[in-house]
Scaffold this motif. Structure first.
Motif, PDB file in Angstrom:
ATOM      1  N   UNK A 147     -24.190 -55.476 -25.195  1.00  0.00           N
ATOM      2  CA  UNK A 147     -24.028 -54.598 -26.361  1.00  0.00           C
ATOM      3  C   UNK A 147     -25.200 -53.621 -26.473  1.00  0.00           C
ATOM      4  N   UNK A 148     -26.406 -54.064 -26.058  1.00  0.00           N
ATOM      5  CA  UNK A 148     -27.557 -53.149 -26.026  1.00  0.00           C
ATOM      6  C   UNK A 148     -27.312 -52.017 -25.036  1.00  0.00           C
ATOM      7  N   UNK A 149     -26.777 -52.348 -23.867  1.00  0.00           N
ATOM      8  CA  UNK A 149     -26.471 -51.329 -22.852  1.00  0.00           C
ATOM      9  C   UNK A 149     -25.432 -50.359 -23.385  1.00  0.00           C
ATOM     10  N   UNK A 150     -24.439 -50.865 -24.098  1.00  0.00           N
ATOM     11  CA  UNK A 150     -23.400 -50.011 -24.683  1.00  0.00           C
ATOM     12  C   UNK A 150     -24.017 -49.047 -25.698  1.00  0.00           C
ATOM     13  N   UNK A 151     -24.914 -49.541 -26.542  1.00  0.00           N
ATOM     14  CA  UNK A 151     -25.570 -48.665 -27.525  1.00  0.00           C
ATOM     15  C   UNK A 151     -26.349 -47.544 -26.835  1.00  0.00           C
ATOM     16  N   UNK A 152     -27.063 -47.873 -25.777  1.00  0.00           N
ATOM     17  CA  UNK A 152     -27.806 -46.858 -25.023  1.00  0.00           C
ATOM     18  C   UNK A 152     -26.851 -45.850 -24.388  1.00  0.00           C
ATOM     19  N   UNK A 153     -25.757 -46.346 -23.828  1.00  0.00           N
ATOM     20  CA  UNK A 153     -24.770 -45.459 -23.191  1.00  0.00           C
ATOM     21  C   UNK A 153     -24.154 -44.508 -24.212  1.00  0.00           C
ATOM     22  N   UNK A 154     -23.878 -45.008 -25.407  1.00  0.00           N
ATOM     23  CA  UNK A 154     -23.327 -44.130 -26.459  1.00  0.00           C
ATOM     24  C   UNK A 154     -24.249 -42.948 -26.714  1.00  0.00           C
ATOM     25  N   UNK A 155     -25.531 -43.209 -26.827  1.00  0.00           N
ATOM     26  CA  UNK A 155     -26.497 -42.136 -27.071  1.00  0.00           C
ATOM     27  C   UNK A 155     -26.523 -41.147 -25.913  1.00  0.00           C
ATOM     28  N   UNK A 156     -26.557 -41.661 -24.684  1.00  0.00           N
ATOM     29  CA  UNK A 156     -26.587 -40.791 -23.509  1.00  0.00           C
ATOM     30  C   UNK A 156     -25.316 -39.948 -23.404  1.00  0.00           C
ATOM     31  N   UNK A 157     -24.175 -40.555 -23.655  1.00  0.00           N
ATOM     32  CA  UNK A 157     -22.899 -39.831 -23.583  1.00  0.00           C
ATOM     33  C   UNK A 157     -22.830 -38.735 -24.640  1.00  0.00           C
ATOM     34  N   UNK A 158     -23.219 -39.069 -25.855  1.00  0.00           N
ATOM     35  CA  UNK A 158     -23.208 -38.084 -26.937  1.00  0.00           C
ATOM     36  C   UNK A 158     -24.087 -36.895 -26.578  1.00  0.00           C
ATOM     37  N   UNK A 159     -25.291 -37.178 -26.134  1.00  0.00           N
ATOM     38  CA  UNK A 159     -26.246 -36.118 -25.794  1.00  0.00           C
ATOM     39  C   UNK A 159     -25.739 -35.250 -24.639  1.00  0.00           C
ATOM     40  N   UNK A 160     -25.223 -35.873 -23.589  1.00  0.00           N
ATOM     41  CA  UNK A 160     -24.754 -35.122 -22.419  1.00  0.00           C
ATOM     42  C   UNK A 160     -23.565 -34.227 -22.766  1.00  0.00           C
ATOM     43  N   UNK A 161     -22.624 -34.756 -23.524  1.00  0.00           N
ATOM     44  CA  UNK A 161     -21.426 -33.989 -23.895  1.00  0.00           C
ATOM     45  C   UNK A 161     -21.793 -32.824 -24.795  1.00  0.00           C
ATOM     46  N   UNK A 162     -22.654 -33.076 -25.777  1.00  0.00           N
ATOM     47  CA  UNK A 162     -23.070 -32.000 -26.680  1.00  0.00           C
ATOM     48  C   UNK A 162     -23.877 -30.939 -25.940  1.00  0.00           C
ATOM     49  N   UNK A 163     -24.780 -31.370 -25.076  1.00  0.00           N
ATOM     50  CA  UNK A 163     -25.616 -30.423 -24.331  1.00  0.00           C
ATOM     51  C   UNK A 163     -24.766 -29.519 -23.430  1.00  0.00           C
ATOM     52  N   UNK A 164     -23.757 -30.094 -22.774  1.00  0.00           N
ATOM     53  CA  UNK A 164     -22.890 -29.320 -21.881  1.00  0.00           C
ATOM     54  C   UNK A 164     -21.798 -28.570 -22.641  1.00  0.00           C
ATOM     55  N   UNK A 165     -21.620 -28.886 -23.928  1.00  0.00           N
ATOM     56  CA  UNK A 165     -20.608 -28.253 -24.773  1.00  0.00           C
ATOM     57  C   UNK A 165     -19.203 -28.353 -24.166  1.00  0.00           C
ATOM     58  N   UNK A 166     -18.843 -29.585 -23.742  1.00  0.00           N
ATOM     59  CA  UNK A 166     -17.541 -29.811 -23.117  1.00  0.00           C
ATOM     60  C   UNK A 166     -16.602 -30.653 -23.976  1.00  0.00           C
ATOM     61  N   UNK A 167     -17.030 -30.999 -25.179  1.00  0.00           N
ATOM     62  CA  UNK A 167     -16.165 -31.802 -26.030  1.00  0.00           C
ATOM     63  C   UNK A 167     -16.967 -32.620 -27.002  1.00  0.00           C
ATOM     64  N   UNK A 168     -16.440 -33.819 -27.279  1.00  0.00           N
ATOM     65  CA  UNK A 168     -17.043 -34.683 -28.282  1.00  0.00           C
ATOM     66  C   UNK A 168     -16.927 -36.134 -27.847  1.00  0.00           C
TER      67      UNK A 168
END
Length: 113
Positions: free
Chosen positions: A32-53
């Motif tokens: 669950x800790x790994x999942x929480x970290x992945x959520x943050x990374x995914x959010x940041x990458x998607x927002x930075x690339x402006x490809x969705x949500x």
């Protein structure tokens, strides 16, 4: 009357990643800790690339599922693939959906991780 480009841009594609966890419930605390970290990374990458949500994730039945959507499933997947591939949980696969969840004719492509 809406022009054609506007209508096409309103169609939401999706990237849905499924990962098997250690047990039939919610996984182990470390997972669950790994999942929480992945959520943050995914959010940041998607927002930075402006490809969705990034929509979030859900647990159940011994798996975790991540949800993201945007106007182009391939562009979205190209941004999130490195993060998804780095997750240690297996077996895993990603469904790329090319069209609205309400559209029964929407194409889907499955990618094994």
């Amino acid at each position: 009357m809406a022009d054609t480009d506007e209508v096409e841009n309103d169609v939401e594609h999706a990237v849905i990643a499924h990962y098997r966890l250690a047990d039939d419930g919610l996984g182990e605390p470390g997972q669950r800790d790994v999942v929480r970290q992945a959520r943050s990374l995914l959010t940041e990458a998607i927002e930075h690339a402006d490809v969705g949500e990034f929509e979030g994730n859900e647990y159940g039945g011994g798996e975790v599922v991540f949800y993201a959507h945007g106007p182009d499933a391939d562009a979205l997947f190209s941004v999130v693939a490195p993060i998804l591939n780095d997750l240690p949980f297996r077996p895993a696969h990603v469904a790329l959906r090319y069209g609205s969840v309400d559209d029964p004719s929407a194409a889907e492509h499955r990618v094994e991780l």
